[in-house]
Design a protein around this motif. Structure first.
Motif, PDB file in Angstrom:
ATOM      1  N   ALA A   1       0.824  -1.206   0.000  1.00  0.00           N
ATOM      2  CA  ALA A   1       0.000   0.000   0.000  1.00  0.00           C
ATOM      3  C   ALA A   1       0.862   1.261   0.000  1.00  0.00           C
ATOM      4  CB  ALA A   1      -0.935  -0.003   1.205  1.00  0.00           C
ATOM      5  N   THR A   2       1.904   1.261   0.795  1.00  0.00           N
ATOM      6  CA  THR A   2       2.793   2.424   0.854  1.00  0.00           C
ATOM      7  C   THR A   2       3.567   2.568  -0.445  1.00  0.00           C
ATOM      8  OG1 THR A   2       2.967   2.092   3.234  1.00  0.00           O
ATOM      9  CG2 THR A   2       4.580   3.557   2.225  1.00  0.00           C
ATOM     10  N   TYR A   3       3.947   1.440  -1.038  1.00  0.00           N
ATOM     11  CA  TYR A   3       4.618   1.481  -2.342  1.00  0.00           C
ATOM     12  C   TYR A   3       3.726   2.168  -3.381  1.00  0.00           C
ATOM     13  CZ  TYR A   3       6.029   0.074  -6.981  1.00  0.00           C
ATOM     14  OH  TYR A   3       6.358   0.106  -8.312  1.00  0.00           O
ATOM     15  N   GLN A   4       2.448   1.823  -3.414  1.00  0.00           N
ATOM     16  CA  GLN A   4       1.536   2.409  -4.401  1.00  0.00           C
ATOM     17  C   GLN A   4       1.471   3.924  -4.257  1.00  0.00           C
ATOM     18  OE1 GLN A   4      -2.096   0.234  -3.755  1.00  0.00           O
ATOM     19  NE2 GLN A   4      -1.507  -1.411  -5.152  1.00  0.00           N
ATOM     20  N   VAL A   5       1.412   4.405  -3.029  1.00  0.00           N
ATOM     21  CA  VAL A   5       1.365   5.851  -2.797  1.00  0.00           C
ATOM     22  C   VAL A   5       2.663   6.508  -3.249  1.00  0.00           C
ATOM     23  CG1 VAL A   5       1.244   7.641  -1.018  1.00  0.00           C
ATOM     24  CG2 VAL A   5      -0.306   5.678  -0.919  1.00  0.00           C
ATOM     25  N   GLN A   6       3.793   5.943  -2.833  1.00  0.00           N
ATOM     26  CA  GLN A   6       5.088   6.534  -3.178  1.00  0.00           C
ATOM     27  C   GLN A   6       5.357   6.455  -4.682  1.00  0.00           C
ATOM     28  OE1 GLN A   6       7.039   8.275  -0.977  1.00  0.00           O
ATOM     29  NE2 GLN A   6       5.276   7.950   0.337  1.00  0.00           N
ATOM     30  N   HIS A   7       4.952   5.367  -5.300  1.00  0.00           N
ATOM     31  CA  HIS A   7       5.127   5.219  -6.746  1.00  0.00           C
ATOM     32  C   HIS A   7       4.301   6.275  -7.485  1.00  0.00           C
ATOM     33  CE1 HIS A   7       5.990   3.328 -10.543  1.00  0.00           C
ATOM     34  NE2 HIS A   7       4.701   3.238 -10.809  1.00  0.00           N
ATOM     35  N   GLY A   8       3.100   6.548  -7.000  1.00  0.00           N
ATOM     36  CA  GLY A   8       2.264   7.580  -7.602  1.00  0.00           C
ATOM     37  C   GLY A   8       2.881   8.964  -7.507  1.00  0.00           C
ATOM     38  N   ARG A   9       3.622   9.214  -6.441  1.00  0.00           N
ATOM     39  CA  ARG A   9       4.286  10.511  -6.252  1.00  0.00           C
ATOM     40  C   ARG A   9       5.639  10.593  -6.966  1.00  0.00           C
ATOM     41  NH1 ARG A   9       2.973  13.899  -2.239  1.00  0.00           N
ATOM     42  NH2 ARG A   9       5.160  14.424  -1.969  1.00  0.00           N
ATOM     43  N   SER A  10       6.147   9.469  -7.424  1.00  0.00           N
ATOM     44  CA  SER A  10       7.518   9.426  -7.943  1.00  0.00           C
ATOM     45  C   SER A  10       7.708  10.247  -9.212  1.00  0.00           C
ATOM     46  CB  SER A  10       7.959   7.986  -8.181  1.00  0.00           C
ATOM     47  OG  SER A  10       7.176   7.387  -9.204  1.00  0.00           O
ATOM     48  N   GLY A  11       6.634  10.561  -9.932  1.00  0.00           N
ATOM     49  CA  GLY A  11       6.760  11.351 -11.149  1.00  0.00           C
ATOM     50  C   GLY A  11       7.202  12.783 -10.893  1.00  0.00           C
ATOM     51  N   PHE A  12       6.902  13.289  -9.709  1.00  0.00           N
ATOM     52  CA  PHE A  12       7.272  14.672  -9.398  1.00  0.00           C
ATOM     53  C   PHE A  12       8.086  14.809  -8.117  1.00  0.00           C
ATOM     54  CE2 PHE A  12       3.031  13.778  -7.807  1.00  0.00           C
ATOM     55  CZ  PHE A  12       3.076  14.196  -6.497  1.00  0.00           C
ATOM     56  N   ASP A  13       8.399  13.712  -7.461  1.00  0.00           N
ATOM     57  CA  ASP A  13       9.164  13.753  -6.212  1.00  0.00           C
ATOM     58  C   ASP A  13      10.253  12.676  -6.256  1.00  0.00           C
ATOM     59  OD1 ASP A  13      10.162  13.809  -3.640  1.00  0.00           O
ATOM     60  OD2 ASP A  13       8.213  13.632  -2.657  1.00  0.00           O
ATOM     61  N   PRO A  14      11.502  13.059  -6.481  1.00  0.00           N
ATOM     62  CA  PRO A  14      12.567  12.057  -6.584  1.00  0.00           C
ATOM     63  C   PRO A  14      12.791  11.266  -5.292  1.00  0.00           C
ATOM     64  CG  PRO A  14      13.488  14.279  -6.639  1.00  0.00           C
ATOM     65  CD  PRO A  14      12.000  14.421  -6.694  1.00  0.00           C
ATOM     66  N   VAL A  15      12.494  11.863  -4.144  1.00  0.00           N
ATOM     67  CA  VAL A  15      12.627  11.128  -2.880  1.00  0.00           C
ATOM     68  C   VAL A  15      11.579  10.019  -2.833  1.00  0.00           C
ATOM     69  CG1 VAL A  15      12.477  11.285  -0.365  1.00  0.00           C
ATOM     70  CG2 VAL A  15      13.642  13.076  -1.663  1.00  0.00           C
ATOM     71  N   ALA A  16      10.363  10.303  -3.285  1.00  0.00           N
ATOM     72  CA  ALA A  16       9.313   9.282  -3.330  1.00  0.00           C
ATOM     73  C   ALA A  16       9.716   8.139  -4.254  1.00  0.00           C
ATOM     74  CB  ALA A  16       7.990   9.899  -3.770  1.00  0.00           C
ATOM     75  N   ALA A  17      10.406   8.460  -5.342  1.00  0.00           N
ATOM     76  CA  ALA A  17      10.875   7.411  -6.250  1.00  0.00           C
ATOM     77  C   ALA A  17      11.879   6.497  -5.545  1.00  0.00           C
ATOM     78  CB  ALA A  17      11.505   8.039  -7.495  1.00  0.00           C
TER      79      ALA A  17
END
Length: 99
Positions: A61-77
């Motif tokens: 679940a946390t991966y899905q959220v962070q992956h969704g943010r990864s397009g604009f947040d390199p830390v989330a990636a």
């Protein structure tokens, strides 16, 4: 006084520098006995953040959220990559024990 084994004293999470895998600014440790993972993020503007996830479901679940943010947040990636690694390791560990 007898000495008892304490899982907290042997957790790989206690020393992420020695036991962790690095993904950019995120370091992840996987504890197969506890079936959990811990992600430590150290980035400018974020300080040091520690996230402990206690099940594969929480990791996914946390991966899905962070992956969704990864397009604009390199830390989330970086965090998403660390969580993907941890989830795979725990699934592989589970499969190996069944065999």
């Amino acid at each position: 006084m007898s000495r008892h084994w304490c899982p907290a004293l042997t957790s790989p999470h206690l020393n992420p520098a020695a036991n962790g895998t690095v993904f950019g600014v995120a370091t992840v440790t996987v504890d197969f006995k506890a079936r959990d993972c811990c992600v430590v993020v150290s980035a400018d503007g974020y300080g040091v953040k520690r996230l402990r996830l206690h099940s594969i479901e929480e990791i996914q679940a946390t991966y899905q959220v962070q992956h969704g943010r990864s397009g604009f947040d390199p830390v989330a990636a970086d965090v998403a990559n660390a969580l993907k690694f941890a989830g795979r390791r725990l699934k592989e560990g589970r499969g190996a024990r069944r065999g």
